[in-house]
Design a protein around this motif. Structure first.
Motif: not given
Length: 315
Positions: A298, A302-303
């Motif tokens: 996750k 996101r990165r």
């Protein structure tokens, strides 16, 4: 369609769910959506694991191969199933049937062994954490994956020709939605006890032996985790293994039932739906299981999203 004396001279007919036409329309929509989600989910796992440097570890190296297997596995049969569900044409060429059978057996065998390799990876991570990177070095990881692929392909090279060369006395109708070994064995007009015996023996090596290894590995993991004093440490250790154990449960629950009774003793309709679950639902759930339960994946997602957004703003 004319029935020839030998099925090798013409096409096979995949009966699938043709006796339930109302169900075919529903299945087409459901399977199409599930297949598209499977493609997106597993492709995302592969891209995230390869693009994010934080995920360049043995665990995600194996996960990438698992996602590739799931993509290949579903693609080997689901497009043909969707084609057959969309109209009256239920045929598949002999060559197409042979390729489908080879891929189905081969990729299924590789996945059994790969799940055992992933269990060993989790065993080393939990029981020998200080030596993890030394033991699970890139050379060993690649070697284990190659062994899994080699054994899976070898199993398919043995069983696929034996299954296809069974005399069928002109029968071309496969009572299934794909060219699967139990369905093809049921079509034979000769005694199939010998080939079923060989299939059972090979299943012990390809299916049951990896499962026993997985259970032993998790027995050692549970014992190691219970010896951890802090509750946070125990929770972290269990969380590390939870996703893999969930995938193993889904995968083996279906495959053992189907392939430990490959001949006429298995229920035809029940076998179809179990194969459908094994062929589309499990590959669909695998990326969800690893994504929802794994903070690292996750975080990597996101990165990557933030990087893409920042690049778009600059452009």
């Amino acid at each position: 369609m004319d029935v020839t004396n030998e099925s090798t001279q013409g096409n096979f007919i995949l009966l699938g769910f043709s006796d339930q036409p109302h169900l075919e329309r529903i299945l087409f929509v459901v399977i199409l959506i599930a297949y598209l989600l499977t493609l997106v989910g597993n492709t995302t796992i592969i891209l995230v694991s390869r693009l994010d440097p934080h995920l360049h570890t043995p665990m995600y190296f194996f996960l990438t191969h698992l996602s590739f297997l799931d993509l290949s596995f579903t693609t080997s049969s689901i497009p043909q199933l969707l084609y057959n569900l969309s109209g009256c044409d239920k045929t598949i060429s002999y060559t197409g049937c042979a390729i489908q059978l080879f891929l189905f057996l081969g990729l299924g065998g590789v996945e059994c062994l790969l799940l055992a390799v992933m269990a060993y990876d989790r065993f080393v991570a939990v029981c020998k954490p200080l030596h993890y990177m030394v033991i699970m070095n890139p050379r060993l990881c690649l070697g284990l994956v190659l062994i899994a692929w080699g054994c899976g392909v070898a199993n398919s090279l043995i069983m696929s020709p034996m299954t296809l060369w069974l005399p069928r006395c002109g029968y071309q109708k496969v009572d299934h939605f794909l060219c699967e070994m139990p369905a093809l064995i049921r079509m034979a007009c000769v005694n199939t006890a010998s080939i079923e015996g060989i299939a059972f023996i090979l299943a012990i090596g390809i299916v049951l032996s990896p499962l026993v290894f997985i259970l032993i590995s998790y027995g050692c993991i549970v014992r190691a985790v219970l010896s951890i004093q802090s509750s946070s440490g125990r929770h972290k250790a269990f969380n590390t293994c939870g996703s893999h154990l969930t995938v193993v449960s889904l995968f083996y629950g279906n495959i053992i039932y189907m392939y430990m009774q490959p001949g006429a003793s298995s229920s035809k309709d029940q076998g179809k739906f179990l194969t459908l679950f094994y062929n589309i639902v499990t590959p669909l759930l695998n990326p969800l299981i690893y994504t929802l339960r794994n903070k690292e994946v996750k975080g990597a997602l996101r990165r990557l999203i933030l990087v893409n957004l920042s690049l778009r703003k600059k452009l």
